[in-house]
Enzyme design. Structure first.
Site, PDB file in Angstrom:
ATOM      1  N   ASP A   1       0.880  -1.162   0.000  1.00  0.00           N
ATOM      2  CA  ASP A   1       0.000   0.000   0.000  1.00  0.00           C
ATOM      3  C   ASP A   1       0.922   1.218   0.000  1.00  0.00           C
ATOM      4  O   ASP A   1       2.112   1.102   0.262  1.00  0.00           O
ATOM      5  CB  ASP A   1      -0.916  -0.023   1.247  1.00  0.00           C
ATOM      6  CG  ASP A   1      -2.118   0.879   1.066  1.00  0.00           C
ATOM      7  OD1 ASP A   1      -3.142   0.656   1.724  1.00  0.00           O
ATOM      8  OD2 ASP A   1      -2.051   1.799   0.224  1.00  0.00           O
TER       9      ASP A   1
HETATM   10  C1  GLC Z   1      -4.245   4.470   0.030  1.00  0.00           C
HETATM   11  C2  GLC Z   1      -5.181   3.298   0.177  1.00  0.00           C
HETATM   12  C3  GLC Z   1      -5.176   2.377  -1.019  1.00  0.00           C
HETATM   13  C4  GLC Z   1      -4.917   3.186  -2.283  1.00  0.00           C
HETATM   14  C5  GLC Z   1      -3.508   3.721  -2.191  1.00  0.00           C
HETATM   15  C6  GLC Z   1      -3.194   4.648  -3.378  1.00  0.00           C
HETATM   16  O1  GLC Z   1      -3.623   4.760   1.237  1.00  0.00           O
HETATM   17  O2  GLC Z   1      -5.036   2.518   1.358  1.00  0.00           O
HETATM   18  O3  GLC Z   1      -6.455   1.731  -1.083  1.00  0.00           O
HETATM   19  O4  GLC Z   1      -5.053   2.361  -3.428  1.00  0.00           O
HETATM   20  O5  GLC Z   1      -3.253   4.424  -0.974  1.00  0.00           O
HETATM   21  O6  GLC Z   1      -3.990   5.782  -3.323  1.00  0.00           O
END
Ligand code: GLC
Length: 550
Positions: free
Chosen positions: A229
């Site tokens: 993430d």
């Molecule tokens: C965020 C979210 C994830 C998302 C990523 C990019 O923190 O947890 O779902 O795809 O970052 O934005």
């Protein structure tokens, strides 16, 4: 390894450099070896591709895209075909914008109705979660774009999401929290899996061998790539050991150097790094944008499709006195801020700059009903305003049926924050109380992406249509259902409990210190209420239609 011949030509530094992003959204290219960069973008409700310089916080505006019903709304259709079509629209718009990977769907289990991202997830039930997620994956990937299912795993609260340690027994973890991912992996065959921010039983998921190797790869046979993430890496070398091929966003080379040093020190075998590179290259070469030029998107056609899909997601929870469907020329008063300014998606990384947005008020006005007027009735973001309520009650006297649009506002369901309670805003409950006293028939349309307590609303409404967060075309879909041009067929994908006091994990949710303890074990959602014989407001799987059965 598929790309042994290319990998053999790489320097150690080049291999390591591929293991982290170039910026907020792109992987690195290695021109001399013909390795292109690919663009990754959210998300599960529609494409969120940032215009101009990418900043992960999403402060820059994103390009217009079709805003579908959220995953939680689509789950209420119980129809994998609806999920596949939603995914296909997102995938086709990603393709048109040269995005090679869509960061979605999210399918974390709705362990507790307070989780701030439940609007982005499927269900309290892993089977439904897996089936619907697999359909999104098939839809997205049918357009030649990678799907990345998320957030693997046990990311079931937003509070301290980047540090909390989900402590759970093996049986509960596998049966409840991983089964959905297993079905999505085996039946959807996503190119990618996003590891979550949290730890599981003391180990950050992005470097958790039990999750990423024993289960994801050995038990399930996953052959794609794992991406962290955003900002979700803890120890990059341990991540490589667990075949986590990509850290996002860029770390300006810091963790690349750590990888190089670890290989040089003999703490990391270069073969393991090669395997991560190979897994990444497989997706990069398979999904790289054919060309830099963008192709046009037919937003009108996608809006119409989104409307068709939204109609499948609406859940009729109550219809006493057969208030619905409304006969043409019925005198209706439209009341509630959400009728004119629709609440149609959640907030956070999934937010879509909707290309076309419609509202129910406009569509009701064109539906042949005799609309005697519209009143907002309450302040959207809470607070007393007797004048608004008085005007609504005054308007009500002119109508036969009151169409009352209620729900949670944009700040009530946000990534990064869990809700504090399941209650609807007091000013809305006071309004419905005042409208009840007019003696008119009342049909309520409820817009929120999660379960709420309906005490003080349910008994005052003759009809109750749960719209969830129905996307940019939700207004039209709602109007068509209210007028009987379409028949409601949605079923709840999560239990609406009578009270938060009945929720099994209420005493220790969210985990506030270091750990989130899954003490309720497998007793999540209906598995708890049904097993304990606890009465709920509306059960998992509940939904009426206009058909009368004898
Ligand atoms: C965020 C979210 C994830 C998302 C990523 C990019 O923190 O947890 O779902 O795809 O970052 O934005």
């Amino acid at each position: 390894m598929k790309y042994k011949s290319i990998i053999e030509k790489m320097t150690l530094e080049e291999k390591a450099s591929l293991m982290s992003g170039k910026n907020g959204w792109e992987t690195k290219a290695i021109k001399r070896l013909g390795i292109p960069s690919i663009f990754l973008s959210d998300g599960p409700t529609g494409l969120r591709k940032q215009a101009g310089p990418s900043d992960q916080l999403g402060l820059n505006d994103s390009l217009p895209a079709t805003c579908l019903p959220t995953v939680a709304a689509v789950a209420n259709s119980w129809d994998p075909e609806v999920g596949a079509q939603a995914g296909a629209i997102i995938g086709s718009e990603a393709k048109a914008r040269n995005v090679s990977m869509v960061l979605g769907p999210g399918l974390n289990i709705k362990r507790n109705p307070l989780c701030g991202r439940n609007f982005e997830y499927v269900s309290e039930d892993p089977y439904l979660a897996g089936k619907m997620a697999a359909s999104y994956v098939r839809g997205i990937q049918s357009q030649g774009v990678a799907s990345c299912i998320k957030h693997f795993a046990l990311n079931n609260q937003e509070y301290k999401r980047m540090s909390i340690d989900s402590v759970v027994d093996e049986r509960t973890m596998r049966e409840i929290y991983l089964t959905g991912f297993e079905i999505a992996v085996k039946e959807g065959k996503p190119d990618a899996v996003m590891s979550s921010y949290n730890s599981v039983n003391g180990h950050f998921t992005n470097e958790n061998p039990h999750l990423l190797l024993d289960i994801l790869r050995d038990d399930w046979g996953f052959g794609g790539m794992v991406v962290t993430d955003w900002g979700g890496d803890n120890d990059r070398v341990s991540g490589i050991e667990c075949l986590n091929s990509l850290e996002m966003p860029s770390t300006a080379g810091e963790t690349d150097r750590e990888i190089v040093q670890a290989v040089k020190d003999g703490r990391l075998k270069e073969e393991r790094l090669d395997e991560c590179v190979d897994l990444l290259l497989d997706v990069v070469f398979k999904r790289a944008a054919a060309s830099k030029k963008e192709t046009p998107i037919d937003f009108r056609a996608h809006f119409d499709k989104a409307c068709e899909l939204a109609k499948e997601c609406l859940v009729l929870l109550k219809n006493d006195k057969k208030v619905l469907p409304l006969n043409p020329a019925t005198k209706v008063a439209v009341i509630g801020d959400f009728a004119a300014s629709p609440r149609y998606q959640g907030a956070g990384s999934s937010v879509v700059h909707a290309a076309l947005v419609t509202n129910a008020l406009d569509w009701i006005g064109r539906s042949g009903l005799d609309v005697v007027g519209y009143e907002p009735g309450f302040k959207r973001y809470g607070g007393k305003d007797r004048r608004l309520a008085r005007k609504a009650v005054k308007l009500a006297s002119k109508a036969d049926v009151l169409l009352v649009f209620l729900g949670l506002d944009e700040f009530s369901e946000v990534e990064g924050i869990d809700r504090r309670n399941l209650k609807l805003p007091r000013n809305q409950l006071e309004l419905i109380e005042a409208l009840r006293k007019t003696g008119k028939k009342i049909a309520v349309v409820l817009s929120c992406g999660c379960a709420v307590e309906l005490t003080g609303l349910d008994e005052k409404a003759d009809a109750l249509l749960y719209a969830s967060l129905s996307g940019e075309a939700g207004g039209e879909a709602i109007a068509e259902i209210l007028c009987g041009k379409a028949v409601p067929s949605g079923k709840l994908a999560e239990t609406f409990p009578l009270s938060y006091d009945d929720v099994p994990s209420r005493k220790y949710y969210p985990g506030r210190e270091a750990t989130a303890e899954y003490r309720e074990g497998p007793y999540v959602g209906y598995r708890y209420y049904a097993s304990k014989g606890i009465k709920v407001r509306y059960p998992f799987g509940f939904g009426l239609s206009y058909t009368h059965f004898d």
